[in-house]
Design a protein around this motif. Sequence first.
Motif, mmCIF file in Angstrom:
data_model
loop_
_atom_site.group_PDB
_atom_site.id
_atom_site.type_symbol
_atom_site.label_atom_id
_atom_site.label_comp_id
_atom_site.label_asym_id
_atom_site.label_seq_id
_atom_site.Cartn_x
_atom_site.Cartn_y
_atom_site.Cartn_z
ATOM 1 N N ASP A 197 0.810 -1.209 0.000
ATOM 2 C CA ASP A 197 0.000 0.000 0.000
ATOM 3 C C ASP A 197 0.849 1.268 0.000
ATOM 4 O OD1 ASP A 197 -2.341 -1.439 -0.085
ATOM 5 O OD2 ASP A 197 -2.666 -1.380 2.086
ATOM 6 N N ASN A 198 1.943 1.286 0.778
ATOM 7 C CA ASN A 198 2.787 2.486 0.820
ATOM 8 C C ASN A 198 3.458 2.719 -0.532
ATOM 9 O OD1 ASN A 198 4.408 0.210 1.226
ATOM 10 N ND2 ASN A 198 5.942 1.357 2.369
ATOM 11 N N VAL A 199 3.804 1.636 -1.246
ATOM 12 C CA VAL A 199 4.381 1.765 -2.582
ATOM 13 C C VAL A 199 3.340 2.359 -3.525
ATOM 14 C CG1 VAL A 199 5.340 0.510 -4.560
ATOM 15 C CG2 VAL A 199 6.007 -0.135 -2.232
ATOM 16 N N LYS A 200 2.128 1.806 -3.480
ATOM 17 C CA LYS A 200 1.049 2.301 -4.342
ATOM 18 C C LYS A 200 0.774 3.780 -4.064
ATOM 19 C CE LYS A 200 -3.686 1.334 -5.785
ATOM 20 N NZ LYS A 200 -4.830 0.421 -5.625
ATOM 21 N N ASP A 201 0.712 4.171 -2.799
ATOM 22 C CA ASP A 201 0.456 5.569 -2.446
ATOM 23 C C ASP A 201 1.557 6.482 -2.983
ATOM 24 O OD1 ASP A 201 -1.839 4.749 -1.129
ATOM 25 O OD2 ASP A 201 -0.929 4.868 0.884
ATOM 26 N N ALA A 202 2.812 6.092 -2.793
ATOM 27 C CA ALA A 202 3.935 6.916 -3.259
ATOM 28 C C ALA A 202 3.921 7.043 -4.781
ATOM 29 C CB ALA A 202 5.259 6.326 -2.785
ATOM 30 N N LEU A 203 3.711 5.923 -5.476
ATOM 31 C CA LEU A 203 3.717 5.956 -6.939
ATOM 32 C C LEU A 203 2.540 6.746 -7.490
ATOM 33 C CD1 LEU A 203 4.842 2.317 -7.734
ATOM 34 C CD2 LEU A 203 6.225 4.392 -7.714
ATOM 35 N N THR A 204 1.376 6.571 -6.906
ATOM 36 C CA THR A 204 0.193 7.302 -7.358
ATOM 37 C C THR A 204 0.404 8.801 -7.210
ATOM 38 O OG1 THR A 204 -1.202 5.418 -6.753
ATOM 39 C CG2 THR A 204 -2.299 7.542 -7.045
ATOM 40 N N LYS A 205 0.999 9.208 -6.086
ATOM 41 C CA LYS A 205 1.293 10.632 -5.848
ATOM 42 C C LYS A 205 2.318 11.153 -6.857
ATOM 43 C CE LYS A 205 2.987 13.788 -2.294
ATOM 44 N NZ LYS A 205 3.566 13.903 -0.957
ATOM 45 N N THR A 206 3.363 10.380 -7.111
ATOM 46 C CA THR A 206 4.393 10.804 -8.068
ATOM 47 C C THR A 206 3.828 10.899 -9.483
ATOM 48 O OG1 THR A 206 6.134 9.836 -6.699
ATOM 49 C CG2 THR A 206 6.675 10.256 -9.014
ATOM 50 N N ILE A 207 3.037 9.915 -9.878
ATOM 51 C CA ILE A 207 2.424 9.924 -11.215
ATOM 52 C C ILE A 207 1.517 11.144 -11.364
ATOM 53 C CG2 ILE A 207 0.773 8.726 -12.709
ATOM 54 C CD1 ILE A 207 2.004 6.060 -11.568
ATOM 55 N N ALA A 208 0.700 11.420 -10.359
ATOM 56 C CA ALA A 208 -0.183 12.584 -10.410
ATOM 57 C C ALA A 208 0.622 13.874 -10.502
ATOM 58 C CB ALA A 208 -1.101 12.610 -9.182
ATOM 59 N N GLY A 209 1.720 13.946 -9.772
ATOM 60 C CA GLY A 209 2.578 15.135 -9.828
ATOM 61 C C GLY A 209 3.149 15.359 -11.220
ATOM 62 N N ILE A 210 3.565 14.279 -11.878
ATOM 63 C CA ILE A 210 4.105 14.388 -13.240
ATOM 64 C C ILE A 210 2.997 14.761 -14.219
ATOM 65 C CG2 ILE A 210 5.153 13.094 -15.144
ATOM 66 C CD1 ILE A 210 6.688 11.488 -12.943
ATOM 67 N N PRO A 221 4.334 18.107 -16.221
ATOM 68 C CA PRO A 221 5.148 17.174 -17.011
ATOM 69 C C PRO A 221 6.647 17.483 -17.036
ATOM 70 C CG PRO A 221 3.153 17.754 -18.206
ATOM 71 C CD PRO A 221 3.212 18.647 -16.992
ATOM 72 N N ASN A 222 7.012 18.735 -16.850
ATOM 73 C CA ASN A 222 8.439 19.092 -16.872
ATOM 74 C C ASN A 222 9.200 18.570 -15.658
ATOM 75 O OD1 ASN A 222 7.085 20.878 -15.166
ATOM 76 N ND2 ASN A 222 8.532 22.545 -15.565
ATOM 77 N N THR A 223 8.505 17.990 -14.671
ATOM 78 C CA THR A 223 9.178 17.451 -13.482
ATOM 79 C C THR A 223 9.578 15.984 -13.654
ATOM 80 O OG1 THR A 223 7.102 16.762 -12.423
ATOM 81 C CG2 THR A 223 7.893 19.013 -11.961
ATOM 82 N N SER A 224 9.359 15.413 -14.839
ATOM 83 C CA SER A 224 9.620 13.983 -15.022
ATOM 84 C C SER A 224 11.090 13.649 -15.256
ATOM 85 C CB SER A 224 8.793 13.444 -16.190
ATOM 86 O OG SER A 224 9.251 13.985 -17.417
#
Length: 181
Positions: free
Chosen positions: A4-17, A21-24
């Motif tokens: 769950d912590n992996v999913k939360d971190a990745l979901t947040k990072t994906i949403a941020g990108i 988009p220039n933060t990728s």
Amino acid sequence: MSLDNVKDALTKTIAGIQNAPNTSNVVFRADTEWVEDVRCAAKVRQFDPITVDEPPELGGKDSAANPVELVLVALGTCQEIMYAAYASVMDIQLDAVTVRARGYLDLKGLFGLDPSVPPGYKRITFETEIESPADDDKLRKLIETVEGHCPVLDILCRAQSVSGKATANGRVLHNLATNAA
């Protein structure tokens, strides 16, 4: 094992990108230094230095993995990380993932004994073992996704542009530049 912590971190990072988009684009760094004989130290971020050495038959003291072994470690661990990451976002339960990577190297290339033999691996193989209650279709999709998005597998499979320079006593003596095909 909960991801769950992996999913939360990745979901947040994906949403941020997606929102910016220039933060990728990111840069990873490693600084290395020769210590003695064929032993070196590598510094990555804030972590303790990583020792790199060779087996005795290659002049080392066998105090740590050598660079070509670390390539295999990078492949295996990157695959395992990608399985955990994608399984979390695909809601697939993983019980275990192990990778056995093998690299086949001909020392004639390393020692310059045969110009037709490359100094690096001639081939790399790996076997991934997954334990999961998920059905075969979900696991096949997971495997295809991981193998299609694993950065280290991509680095090893796709030609890379590499550039570098060597300086001695403050003077540039050599520049290297390769272009990916």
